[in-house]
Design an enzyme around this catalytic site. Structure first.
Site, PDB file in Angstrom:
ATOM      1  N   GLU A 199       5.158   0.963  80.712  1.00 25.02           N
ATOM      2  CA  GLU A 199       3.659   0.256  79.820  1.00 25.02           C
ATOM      3  C   GLU A 199       4.015   0.381  78.578  1.00 25.02           C
ATOM      4  O   GLU A 199       3.146   0.614  77.673  1.00 25.02           O
ATOM      5  CB  GLU A 199       2.593   1.345  80.095  1.00 25.02           C
ATOM      6  N   GLU A 259       4.417   0.060  92.041  1.00 26.21           N
ATOM      7  CA  GLU A 259       3.282   0.881  91.983  1.00 26.21           C
ATOM      8  C   GLU A 259       2.263   0.017  92.999  1.00 26.21           C
ATOM      9  O   GLU A 259       1.077   0.159  92.468  1.00 26.21           O
ATOM     10  CB  GLU A 259       2.764   1.205  90.674  1.00 26.21           C
TER      11      GLU A 259
HETATM   12  O1  G3I Z   1      -1.339  19.343  89.108  1.00 28.98           O
HETATM   13  C1  G3I Z   1      -2.804  19.477  88.968  1.00 28.98           C
HETATM   14  C2  G3I Z   1      -3.419  20.329  90.084  1.00 28.98           C
HETATM   15  O2  G3I Z   1      -2.810  21.721  90.094  1.00 28.98           O
HETATM   16  C3  G3I Z   1      -4.886  20.456  89.846  1.00 28.98           C
HETATM   17  O3  G3I Z   1      -5.415  20.950  91.085  1.00 28.98           O
HETATM   18  C4  G3I Z   1      -5.265  18.848  89.880  1.00 28.98           C
HETATM   19  C5  G3I Z   1      -6.881  18.835  89.779  1.00 28.98           C
HETATM   20  O4  G3I Z   1      -7.102  17.441  89.238  1.00 28.98           O
HETATM   21  O5  G3I Z   1      -4.884  17.943  88.858  1.00 28.98           O
HETATM   22  C6  G3I Z   1      -3.325  18.115  89.115  1.00 28.98           C
HETATM   23  O6  G3I Z   1      -2.674  17.156  88.045  1.00 28.98           O
HETATM   24  C7  G3I Z   1      -2.947  16.097  88.236  1.00 28.98           C
HETATM   25  C8  G3I Z   1      -1.701  14.935  88.649  1.00 28.98           C
HETATM   26  O7  G3I Z   1      -1.908  13.746  88.749  1.00 28.98           O
HETATM   27  C9  G3I Z   1      -1.515  15.579  90.379  1.00 28.98           C
HETATM   28  O8  G3I Z   1      -2.661  15.276  91.284  1.00 28.98           O
HETATM   29  C10 G3I Z   1      -3.191  15.341  87.020  1.00 28.98           C
HETATM   30  O9  G3I Z   1      -4.674  16.159  86.474  1.00 28.98           O
HETATM   31  C11 G3I Z   1      -3.446  13.888  86.978  1.00 28.98           C
HETATM   32  O10 G3I Z   1      -3.533  13.370  85.582  1.00 28.98           O
HETATM   33  C12 G3I Z   1      -2.084  13.281  87.512  1.00 28.98           C
HETATM   34  O11 G3I Z   1      -2.602  11.824  87.542  1.00 28.98           O
HETATM   35  C13 G3I Z   1      -1.382  10.967  87.692  1.00 28.98           C
HETATM   36  C14 G3I Z   1      -1.468   9.932  86.710  1.00 28.98           C
HETATM   37  O12 G3I Z   1      -0.554   8.856  86.974  1.00 28.98           O
HETATM   38  C15 G3I Z   1      -1.224  10.557  85.421  1.00 28.98           C
HETATM   39  O13 G3I Z   1       0.080  11.052  85.216  1.00 28.98           O
HETATM   40  C16 G3I Z   1      -1.859  10.374  89.191  1.00 28.98           C
HETATM   41  O14 G3I Z   1      -1.392  11.330  90.271  1.00 28.98           O
HETATM   42  C17 G3I Z   1      -0.624   9.100  89.367  1.00 28.98           C
HETATM   43  O15 G3I Z   1      -0.941   8.422  90.508  1.00 28.98           O
HETATM   44  C18 G3I Z   1      -0.824   8.282  88.191  1.00 28.98           C
HETATM   45  O16 G3I Z   1       0.028   7.275  88.275  1.00 28.98           O
HETATM   46  C19 G3I Z   1       0.275   6.324  87.315  1.00 28.98           C
HETATM   47  C20 G3I Z   1       1.650   5.774  86.811  1.00 28.98           C
HETATM   48  O17 G3I Z   1       2.417   6.925  86.539  1.00 28.98           O
HETATM   49  C21 G3I Z   1       1.799   4.725  85.825  1.00 28.98           C
HETATM   50  N1  G3I Z   1       1.070   3.680  86.371  1.00 28.98           N
HETATM   51  C22 G3I Z   1      -0.290   3.906  86.779  1.00 28.98           C
HETATM   52  C23 G3I Z   1      -0.546   4.875  87.676  1.00 28.98           C
HETATM   53  C24 G3I Z   1      -1.966   5.216  87.963  1.00 28.98           C
HETATM   54  O18 G3I Z   1      -2.543   4.424  88.941  1.00 28.98           O
END
Ligand code: G3I
Length: 348
Positions: A141, A258
């Site tokens: 991005e 993705e």
């Molecule tokens: O690990 C903690 C967990 O311990 C806790 O219980 C939970 C509660 O909300 O949060 C967990 O962490 C989260 C993690 O995903 C795992 O589920 C983070 O808060 C959350 O911010 C994180 O979100 C990810 C996001 O990227 C930010 O990194 C999403 O899973 C992931 O699908 C998303 O992916 C992004 C790509 O990297 C880039 N392009 C967009 C895409 C979103 O559609």
């Protein structure tokens, strides 16, 4: 009904992996290590359908870097071990992104030696997974036109610390760490022909890619994220095809890394929603795989049982979201058939 009987017969024995292979493609999914560890039935579906594995979160800075002096590879190694079980290579996500950066690193970028921080991280991570991660989203991005720079670059923490050179620094470090790895720039918002900012972003992206190639920077692919919109008519026609042709003309491969369809606002019952989603998958992939430079297709999850859309884009009617090719019961949806259909019609 007769229609659903036909569907069930077609879905029997469906293999996205095999259908993709026959078309000269690799199909895979992003996974979280906890889900495949805790859910053997889901793991079996991934092993059955995929021959490419991406870490949804485990290779991000906030997963790998508890502090400046340590790497924690536990989650990423679990993903790598699962990929080995699947006899699948990995696509790595991601080395440089404006999100998922731990606070200590944000501070270090301002006060420390940002170039050393970046190069050391990339060198360590890419070397560790050399031969297992065969392609990387080195930069995720990088374009944000709202930041109003003439070159379209996002004013990310990496940009603020290192200027536009951060792209080249990162790509060169990744190439030095594993000369065999294919290096990609990934972005969203390049897919639709009738959304103005996306059409403009294609032009911005092409200029960025052209500049890097002209300077001899190691770069091998453009990754379209492919987060598609359930409430927008699919417009993946001549504009998308021409954009992909221009990317390919630069000598770059094309990845979809993705893919999913956001069905937050799609009306109707489950059958209607699934038809809309499947139509979007099919139309997007038919155009993308018609481009010979397209090599891999990765969905952002495999089953609706595990999708970050549940948290990020819940439906106003509170019904479970259905953005992926398999349903929460691990059964193939019309989207899976539409994907297989698009793969199998690849060709001139
Ligand atoms: O690990 C903690 C967990 O311990 C806790 O219980 C939970 C509660 O909300 O949060 C967990 O962490 C989260 C993690 O995903 C795992 O589920 C983070 O808060 C959350 O911010 C994180 O979100 C990810 C996001 O990227 C930010 O990194 C999403 O899973 C992931 O699908 C998303 O992916 C992004 C790509 O990297 C880039 N392009 C967009 C895409 C979103 O559609």
């Amino acid at each position: 009904s007769a229609a659903s009987d036909v569907y069930k017969r077609q879905a029997q024995g469906l293999s996205l992996k095999t259908t993709a292979q026959r078309a000269g493609l690799r199909y895979g999914t992003a996974i979280e290590p906890q889900t495949v560890a805790a859910d053997p039935a889901f793991a079996a579906l991934v092993l059955d359908q995929c021959d490419l594995i991406t870490a949804e979160n485990a290779l991000k800075w906030n997963a790998l870097r508890p502090d400046r002096d340590h790497f924690d590879f536990a989650a990423a190694d679990q993903v790598a071990a699962f990929a080995r079980r699947a006899r699948a290579p990995m696509h790595g996500h991601t080395l440089v992104w404006h999100e998922a950066i731990p606070d200590w690193a944000i501070h270090e970028l301002k006060a420390g030696d940002p170039r050393a921080l970046l190069v050391d991280h990339i060198t360590t991570v890419v070397r560790r997974y050399a031969g297992r991660v065969v392609s990387w989203d080195v930069i995720n991005e990088p374009v944000e036109r709202n930041d109003r720079r003439p070159d379209g670059l996002r004013k990310s923490p990496w940009f603020e610390a290192l200027g536009p050179d951060y792209l080249e620094i990162a790509l060169r470090a990744a190439h030095a760490a594993d000369p065999n790895a294919r290096l990609a720039i990934a972005d969203y918002g390049l897919e639709y022909d009738d959304i103005g900012w996306m059409v403009e972003k294609r032009g911005t992206m092409l200029e960025l890619l052209r500049g890097l190639k002209a300077r001899g920077v190691p770069l091998h692919a453009l990754a379209l994220q492919g987060h598609l919109l359930g409430d927008h008519a699919p417009s993946f026609g001549a504009g998308l095809a021409a954009f992909l042709r221009e990317v390919a003309a630069l000598g770059l491969a094309i990845y979809v890394t993705e893919l999913d369809v956001n069905d937050q606002n799609v009306p109707g019952d489950i059958a209607q929603r699934d038809r809309v989603v499947a139509d979007i998958y099919g139309r997007f992939l038919r155009t993308v795989v018609a481009e010979p430079a397209t090599q891999i297709v990765v969905t952002w999850g495999l089953s609706d049982r595990y999708t970050s859309k549940t948290d990020f884009f819940p439906r106003p009617d509170h019904a479970p979201v259905r953005p992926l090719p398999f349903d929460a019961g691990l059964r193939p949806k019309p989207a899976a058939l539409a994907m297989a259909g698009a793969f199998s019609h690849r060709g001139p």
